[in-house]
Motif scaffolding. Structure first.
Motif, short mmCIF file in Angstrom:
data_model
loop_
_atom_site.label_atom_id
_atom_site.label_comp_id
_atom_site.label_asym_id
_atom_site.label_seq_id
_atom_site.Cartn_x
_atom_site.Cartn_y
_atom_site.Cartn_z
N TRP A 43 -19.78 2.55 10.79
CA TRP A 43 -20.82 1.67 10.66
C TRP A 43 -20.69 0.68 11.73
O TRP A 43 -21.67 0.17 12.46
CB TRP A 43 -21.15 1.32 9.38
CG TRP A 43 -22.27 0.30 9.19
CD1 TRP A 43 -23.55 0.69 9.20
CD2 TRP A 43 -22.15 -1.14 9.06
NE1 TRP A 43 -24.41 -0.50 8.84
CE2 TRP A 43 -23.29 -1.63 8.67
CE3 TRP A 43 -20.93 -1.91 8.92
CZ2 TRP A 43 -23.78 -2.84 8.78
CZ3 TRP A 43 -21.49 -3.49 8.63
CH2 TRP A 43 -22.80 -3.86 8.51
N CYS A 44 -19.57 -0.21 11.82
CA CYS A 44 -19.51 -1.27 12.76
C CYS A 44 -19.62 -0.83 14.01
O CYS A 44 -20.05 -1.48 14.72
CB CYS A 44 -17.82 -1.80 12.33
SG CYS A 44 -17.95 -2.71 10.84
N PRO A 63 -28.52 8.63 -1.59
CA PRO A 63 -28.00 7.53 -0.75
C PRO A 63 -27.50 6.31 -1.58
O PRO A 63 -28.18 5.91 -2.46
CB PRO A 63 -28.92 7.39 0.18
CG PRO A 63 -30.23 7.88 -0.14
CD PRO A 63 -29.86 8.86 -1.31
N GLU A 64 -26.21 5.86 -1.33
CA GLU A 64 -25.75 4.67 -1.97
C GLU A 64 -25.52 3.34 -0.77
O GLU A 64 -24.90 3.69 0.13
CB GLU A 64 -24.44 4.77 -2.68
CG GLU A 64 -24.01 3.75 -3.28
CD GLU A 64 -22.31 3.71 -3.49
OE1 GLU A 64 -21.59 2.63 -3.89
OE2 GLU A 64 -21.73 4.65 -3.24
N ARG A 65 -25.93 2.42 -1.15
CA ARG A 65 -25.96 1.20 -0.38
C ARG A 65 -24.47 0.78 -0.55
O ARG A 65 -24.15 0.44 -1.63
CB ARG A 65 -26.74 0.00 -0.47
CG ARG A 65 -28.25 0.28 0.38
CD ARG A 65 -27.95 -0.05 1.49
NE ARG A 65 -29.25 0.53 2.39
CZ ARG A 65 -29.29 0.84 3.48
NH1 ARG A 65 -28.52 0.61 4.50
NH2 ARG A 65 -30.47 1.30 4.06
N ILE A 66 -23.70 0.82 0.70
CA ILE A 66 -22.22 0.33 0.32
C ILE A 66 -22.22 -1.08 0.17
O ILE A 66 -21.39 -1.71 -0.71
CB ILE A 66 -21.34 0.87 1.68
CG1 ILE A 66 -20.69 2.10 1.14
CG2 ILE A 66 -20.33 -0.24 1.97
CD1 ILE A 66 -19.26 1.87 0.53
N ILE A 114 -27.92 -13.52 2.08
CA ILE A 114 -27.56 -12.03 2.82
C ILE A 114 -26.56 -12.36 4.01
O ILE A 114 -26.98 -13.57 4.49
CB ILE A 114 -29.05 -11.31 3.07
CG1 ILE A 114 -28.80 -9.83 3.47
CG2 ILE A 114 -29.74 -12.05 4.30
CD1 ILE A 114 -29.85 -8.96 3.53
N ILE A 115 -26.16 -11.43 4.32
CA ILE A 115 -25.29 -11.80 5.65
C ILE A 115 -25.46 -10.62 6.58
O ILE A 115 -25.71 -9.46 6.42
CB ILE A 115 -23.57 -11.63 5.17
CG1 ILE A 115 -22.72 -12.30 6.59
CG2 ILE A 115 -23.14 -10.30 4.90
CD1 ILE A 115 -21.41 -12.67 6.05
N ILE A 149 -22.16 -10.79 -1.76
CA ILE A 149 -23.28 -11.11 -0.71
C ILE A 149 -23.82 -9.97 0.00
O ILE A 149 -23.02 -9.05 0.59
CB ILE A 149 -22.84 -12.07 0.25
CG1 ILE A 149 -22.12 -13.24 -0.35
CG2 ILE A 149 -24.15 -12.43 1.26
CD1 ILE A 149 -21.56 -13.99 0.69
N PRO A 150 -24.83 -9.55 -0.35
CA PRO A 150 -25.39 -8.30 0.37
C PRO A 150 -25.46 -8.09 1.77
O PRO A 150 -25.63 -9.28 2.57
CB PRO A 150 -26.93 -8.08 -0.09
CG PRO A 150 -27.05 -8.77 -1.18
CD PRO A 150 -26.11 -10.00 -1.03
N ILE A 151 -24.98 -7.13 2.70
CA ILE A 151 -25.04 -7.23 3.99
C ILE A 151 -26.26 -6.31 4.50
O ILE A 151 -26.66 -5.17 4.09
CB ILE A 151 -23.83 -6.29 4.75
CG1 ILE A 151 -22.54 -7.11 3.99
CG2 ILE A 151 -23.68 -6.15 5.96
CD1 ILE A 151 -21.27 -6.23 4.07
N LYS A 152 -26.87 -7.21 5.45
CA LYS A 152 -28.04 -6.52 6.15
C LYS A 152 -27.89 -5.31 6.69
O LYS A 152 -27.13 -5.00 7.46
CB LYS A 152 -28.79 -7.53 6.88
CG LYS A 152 -29.93 -7.08 7.62
CD LYS A 152 -30.64 -8.10 8.34
CE LYS A 152 -31.93 -7.57 8.97
NZ LYS A 152 -32.36 -8.86 9.96
#
Length: 133
Positions: free
Chosen positions: A48-49, A2-5, A21-22, A97-100
């Motif tokens: 995902w949205c 798995p890869e975090r987008i 983080i956002i 910025i990483p997305i939670k």
């Protein structure tokens, strides 16, 4: 694997640039530049949205990652891309910025372990593992 987008890329002067983080809900208020519908990355983000019950709107679309980052550099909008890309575009004055709870993309490699794997194949698999971990 798995890869975090999951990073939102903004210009270093953007109001969110100092966030650690956002949240997904914050994305609905941000002008985004994105890949066009039909691109795998865009479909992943759109799905995902929907799962997050978040609606995003792209103000501009282009099929090139380089173009997306140029638009971010010029302050046109922000974009959502894999976290690893910041290494390639840091010199443009862009912040990731990483997305939670960001979406995950799976990568699977199928090979026959009863057959000889060349040095090139083994090196490729090891590099993928390092890149996506």
């Amino acid at each position: 694997m798995p890869e975090r987008i999951g990073s939102l890329y903004v210009h270093k002067e953007h109001e969110l640039a100092e966030q650690d983080i956002i949240s997904p809900t914050d994305l609905s208020n941000i002008p985004l530049v994105m890949y066009p519908k039909g691109f795998y990355g865009r479909e992943l983000i759109d799905t995902w949205c929907e799962e997050q019950e978040v609606s995003i709107e792209a103000i501009m679309e282009t099929g090139s990652a380089t173009s997306l980052f140029q638009l971010v550099k010029e302050g046109i909008g922000a974009t959502i891309q894999p976290s690893q890309l910041i290494e390639s575009f840091q010199s443009l004055g862009i912040r990731a910025i990483p997305i939670k709870g960001s979406p995950i993309r799976d990568l699977e490699i199928f090979y026959r372990n009863d057959k000889y794997a060349s040095l090139a194949a083994e090196t490729f698999m090891k590099r993928l593992e390092v890149f996506f971990s």
